[in-house]
Design a protein around this motif. Structure first.
Motif, PDB file in Angstrom:
ATOM      1  N   GLY A 215      -7.829   7.926  20.967  1.00  0.00           N
ATOM      2  CA  GLY A 215      -7.275   7.704  19.636  1.00  0.00           C
ATOM      3  C   GLY A 215      -8.284   7.066  18.705  1.00  0.00           C
ATOM      4  N   ASP A 216      -9.018   6.070  19.205  1.00  0.00           N
ATOM      5  CA  ASP A 216     -10.044   5.421  18.391  1.00  0.00           C
ATOM      6  C   ASP A 216     -11.104   6.428  17.958  1.00  0.00           C
ATOM      7  OD1 ASP A 216      -8.730   3.031  18.769  1.00  0.00           O
ATOM      8  OD2 ASP A 216     -10.105   2.306  20.322  1.00  0.00           O
ATOM      9  N   ALA A 217     -11.553   7.250  18.905  1.00  0.00           N
ATOM     10  CA  ALA A 217     -12.591   8.238  18.602  1.00  0.00           C
ATOM     11  C   ALA A 217     -12.086   9.295  17.628  1.00  0.00           C
ATOM     12  CB  ALA A 217     -13.077   8.891  19.897  1.00  0.00           C
ATOM     13  N   LEU A 218     -10.834   9.699  17.792  1.00  0.00           N
ATOM     14  CA  LEU A 218     -10.259  10.710  16.908  1.00  0.00           C
ATOM     15  C   LEU A 218     -10.185  10.193  15.475  1.00  0.00           C
ATOM     16  CD1 LEU A 218      -8.898  13.498  16.685  1.00  0.00           C
ATOM     17  CD2 LEU A 218      -6.739  12.409  17.257  1.00  0.00           C
ATOM     18  N   VAL A 219      -9.755   8.956  15.308  1.00  0.00           N
ATOM     19  CA  VAL A 219      -9.656   8.372  13.970  1.00  0.00           C
ATOM     20  C   VAL A 219     -11.040   8.191  13.354  1.00  0.00           C
ATOM     21  CG1 VAL A 219      -9.024   6.270  12.712  1.00  0.00           C
ATOM     22  CG2 VAL A 219      -7.453   7.241  14.398  1.00  0.00           C
TER      23      VAL A 219
ATOM     24  N   ARG B 283       3.536  13.679   1.155  1.00  0.00           N
ATOM     25  CA  ARG B 283       2.831  12.562   0.522  1.00  0.00           C
ATOM     26  C   ARG B 283       1.621  12.130   1.349  1.00  0.00           C
ATOM     27  NH1 ARG B 283       5.703   8.950  -3.228  1.00  0.00           N
ATOM     28  NH2 ARG B 283       7.461  10.099  -4.112  1.00  0.00           N
ATOM     29  N   LEU B 284       1.778  12.125   2.671  1.00  0.00           N
ATOM     30  CA  LEU B 284       0.681  11.702   3.549  1.00  0.00           C
ATOM     31  C   LEU B 284      -0.507  12.646   3.459  1.00  0.00           C
ATOM     32  CD1 LEU B 284      -0.217   9.809   6.008  1.00  0.00           C
ATOM     33  CD2 LEU B 284       0.558  11.709   7.436  1.00  0.00           C
TER      34      LEU B 284
ATOM     35  N   ALA C 145      -3.215   7.044  10.763  1.00  0.00           N
ATOM     36  CA  ALA C 145      -4.538   7.675  10.857  1.00  0.00           C
ATOM     37  C   ALA C 145      -4.581   8.700  11.988  1.00  0.00           C
ATOM     38  CB  ALA C 145      -5.607   6.604  11.060  1.00  0.00           C
ATOM     39  N   LEU C 146      -3.921   8.388  13.100  1.00  0.00           N
ATOM     40  CA  LEU C 146      -3.877   9.328  14.216  1.00  0.00           C
ATOM     41  C   LEU C 146      -3.154  10.612  13.831  1.00  0.00           C
ATOM     42  CD1 LEU C 146      -3.192   7.290  17.489  1.00  0.00           C
ATOM     43  CD2 LEU C 146      -5.095   8.835  17.029  1.00  0.00           C
ATOM     44  N   PHE C 147      -2.012  10.470  13.167  1.00  0.00           N
ATOM     45  CA  PHE C 147      -1.270  11.666  12.772  1.00  0.00           C
ATOM     46  C   PHE C 147      -2.072  12.515  11.797  1.00  0.00           C
ATOM     47  CE2 PHE C 147       2.682   9.842  14.529  1.00  0.00           C
ATOM     48  CZ  PHE C 147       3.131  10.973  15.177  1.00  0.00           C
TER      49      PHE C 147
ATOM     50  N   ARG D 114       7.507   4.048   8.773  1.00  0.00           N
ATOM     51  CA  ARG D 114       6.770   3.026   9.534  1.00  0.00           C
ATOM     52  C   ARG D 114       5.630   3.644  10.326  1.00  0.00           C
ATOM     53  NH1 ARG D 114      11.970   1.211  10.455  1.00  0.00           N
ATOM     54  NH2 ARG D 114      12.010   2.030  12.583  1.00  0.00           N
ATOM     55  N   THR D 115       5.877   4.808  10.899  1.00  0.00           N
ATOM     56  CA  THR D 115       4.847   5.477  11.688  1.00  0.00           C
ATOM     57  C   THR D 115       3.673   5.894  10.806  1.00  0.00           C
ATOM     58  OG1 THR D 115       6.476   6.299  13.265  1.00  0.00           O
ATOM     59  CG2 THR D 115       4.368   7.429  13.215  1.00  0.00           C
ATOM     60  N   LEU D 116       3.975   6.527   9.681  1.00  0.00           N
ATOM     61  CA  LEU D 116       2.919   7.077   8.839  1.00  0.00           C
ATOM     62  C   LEU D 116       2.146   6.008   8.076  1.00  0.00           C
ATOM     63  CD1 LEU D 116       4.567  10.319   7.423  1.00  0.00           C
ATOM     64  CD2 LEU D 116       3.263   9.982   9.532  1.00  0.00           C
ATOM     65  N   THR D 117       2.738   4.837   7.873  1.00  0.00           N
ATOM     66  CA  THR D 117       2.043   3.771   7.163  1.00  0.00           C
ATOM     67  C   THR D 117       1.395   2.764   8.110  1.00  0.00           C
ATOM     68  OG1 THR D 117       4.127   2.536   6.938  1.00  0.00           O
ATOM     69  CG2 THR D 117       3.468   3.947   5.089  1.00  0.00           C
TER      70      THR D 117
END
Length: 200
Positions: A24-28, A167-168, A104-106, A95-98
């Motif tokens: 996840g860190d690398a993907l972001v 919006r995202l 950032a992952l999504f 909450r997930t998207l913010t």
């Protein structure tokens, strides 16, 4: 041992958690096209062989990441009313998207899904599971007489989250509680008016 059968707190579970965190860190940070299993193994502090044997490809690792995100998601609300349930759904999406990491992952996964078929399949599966979990709130609203018979529960739930994802990913307008409430209220109003009633 397959995903979902690991012993909680065991070494296999710890390795999976470390690898998914690193992925996840690398993907972001770097995007899907720069993901590398060997680098993820290094970040996670585990052997390359372990990562290659368990996941095999970057796409398989991203699919497992989505499975893990689904497992950790908040269960469906049951407020006793359609609008209450849809607002709860909208605020969960908000909450997930913010969330700094989850949002950032999504974004990164959605971008990856546009160019990688396996990631696209994993993303569709993730959302199918989430929508199926929330669809009963619409079915209950039908049984209470709040919605017309034959209302497509899946379409109603999709209608709640779609404006927030727009919006995202597209307009990049603010994602806030007002936007979440408006999305829920619009979906509820359209459903009550029969916009999602199945015909034929």
């Amino acid at each position: 041992m397959t995903v979902g059968t690991v012993r909680p707190g065991g070494r296999t579970a710890r390795v999976r958690a470390a690898v998914l965190q690193a992925a996840g860190d690398a993907l972001v940070e770097d995007g899907f096209d720069k993901l590398d299993l060997a680098e993820i193994a290094r970040r996670a502090g585990v052997g390359k062989t372990t990562v290659y044997r368990r996941w095999g490809t970057v796409a398989a690792l991203v699919a497992d990441m989505l499975d893990d995100m689904a497992d950790q998601s908040t269960p469906r609300a049951d407020t006793g009313s359609l609008i209450g349930d849809l607002r709860a759904n909208a605020h969960l999406v908000l909450r997930t998207l913010t969330d700094p990491r989850q949002g950032a992952l999504f974004r990164a996964i959605i971008v990856a899904a546009a160019c990688d078929a396996r990631t696209a399949t994993a993303l569709r599966t993730f959302y199918a599971v989430r929508i199926a979990e929330w669809a009963p709130c619409v079915e209950q609203a039908i049984s209470r007489g709040e919605l017309p018979a034959g209302t497509d529960a899946t379409e109603v739930i999709r209608a709640v989250s779609a404006p927030l994802y727009y919006r995202l990913m597209i307009s990049q307008e603010p994602l806030d509680p007002t936007a979440a409430d408006r999305a829920a209220e619009a979906a509820a109003a359209a459903a009550r008016a029969g916009a999602y009633a199945q015909t034929g």
